[in-house]
Every structure is written in C-alpha cells, then in structure tokens.
Design an enzyme around this catalytic site. Structure first.
Site: not given
Length: 250
Positions: A137, A184, A207
């Site tokens: 947006h 996650a 990493r």
C-alpha cells in the site's frame, strides 16, 4: 442405576461414537473428492497444474487461476489463498502472475497474493500461515485514505530449495537466493544471498555459507544421521513405524 437407565446411557454413548465415526469418515470422503489435481481440476482452470500436484480441500481463495502456474508434484495445503490481480474475472494477459515450481509444498493457511510477478523456484517449502505478496500500500498522499491510493508493485522471487518458516512475511521486491532459510515470524525484504539463514523483522542474515569458510557462525549441534544406502521400503517402514505405502482403496 436402574437397568433401563443404564441401557439408555449405553445406547446414547454408542450412538455418539457411531455418529462421530460417521462424521469423520464423511469428512475424509469430502476431502478426498474435493482435492484439486490435473486429473480432477474441479471448477478451476489453472494456466498450468502439473502432474502429481494436489491442492487440498477445503481450498482457500483462488481467482484468476489462468494466470497461475503450478509445476509437477506440488502439495498445496488446506485453505491456501492463490490470487492473481485485484478481482476475479480479470484478463491479466498471457504471462503468469504467480509461478510455483515443481516439488513445492505450501503450508496450510498461507497466502500468495500476486499482481505483477511472484516466482517460486523448485522445491520451495513453506510452513503454515506464510504470506507472500508483490504489492504494498502507498501512504504518501495525506489527502487520500491509504486503501484508495494506487499501490506499488515489485516482483518477488524465491530461489529453489528454500524453506520459509511458519508465519513469515515476504514483502514486495524480495529476492531470495537458493536454499535460503527464513525463520518463523520473519519479515523479509530486499536481496538475500544464496545459502543464508535470515531471521527477524526486518529479517537479517544470521548465518551464511561460503566455499572457503563453510557455515558461519558454525553449527552448535551435529548433523542428523542420514539413512544408510540400500535401505529397503520395508526396513524404512519398520524404522519409522508408519505405513508409507500410498492408499489403494477408497
């Protein structure tokens, strides 16, 4: 408890158990019959739906599927949104808006919302509730509500072999290399090099791998032991305790 009362209670318990079993058998039948594949496309006419690919039932929102291409041997989980363009029924031209490579797994409840170009390479796997979009947006015009301002589109690419963790968000313009791990809950934007692990909001490389230094920082745990060469299907089933054979009955 009188005999009649005990008998009535037993009948009611058995009736509840029977009803529960019937409901679950019926739902499994609906899930099987409602799954979408090249052999059983249902109401959908994808630009491409490769052999061996399945969209689990119930599906999520799917529209303008003629602008969506799905390679072979993909698993699309339940309630996954695959949408191209703003509204259903649009003619978006001959080029695909969403392209999913072969061997991909899209976790249940995920959303791929494309307006310009979203490309997933081969063997990209996601956890549940992942959001990938190539549109953001605009808000710079203070005289208009944000939802009424013309949005900004930037293509998204996710390299082959990548893993996108549960609840991650891939923002417009993101370019992920090969075998990238997204932790996650991460929010990813910009360029992510091959063989990287990213985490955070916004996501940062935590990493990475190089031919000279290997993985840096080094792993703190040993690699899992792979299955030995030559193991048979029967031995594998005995090892994990599952029947891995595909079902043959209805």
């Amino acid at each position: 408890m009188p005999f009649a009362a005990r008998l009535l209670a037993t009948v009611r318990t058995r009736a509840r158990h029977a009803t529960g079993r019937a409901v679950h058998r019926g739902w499994r039948w609906v899930q099987t019959r409602g799954a979408v594949s090249s052999a059983s496309p249902g109401p959908y006419r994808f630009g491409e739906l490769g052999d061996g690919s399945t969209l689990a039932f119930p599906t999520g929102t799917i529209f303008n599927e003629s602008s969506i291409r799905i390679g072979p041997f993909c698993i699309i989980g339940e309630r996954v949104t695959l949408s191209a363009g703003f509204l259903p029924g649009l003619d978006l031209g001959p080029e695909p808006v969403i392209t999913i490579g072969g061997g991909c797994v899209i976790g249940r409840g995920s959303h791929l919302v494309g307006h310009q170009s979203i490309v997933l390479g081969d063997d990209v796997w996601t956890g549940p509730n992942v959001y990938i979009s190539d549109q953001a947006h605009e808000y710079r015009d203070t005289t208009l509500p944000i939802g009424k301002q013309w949005p900004r589109n930037e293509s998204v690419e996710i390299g082959s072999g990548s893993w996108i963790g549960t609840g991650a968000v891939i923002l417009p313009g993101a370019r992920l290399g090969r075998n990238v791990v997204v932790a996650a809950g991460s929010v990813v934007r910009g360029e992510i090099p091959d063989y990287s692990v990213v985490a955070g909001a916004p996501a940062k490389v935590v990493r990475s791998f190089s031919d000279v230094d290997g993985w840096q920082p080094p792993f703190r745990h040993a690699a899992p032991t792979p299955l030995p060469d030559g193991i048979t299907a029967e031995q594998l089933r005995a090892l994990v305790g599952w029947d891995l054979r595909p079902p043959t009955g209805e």
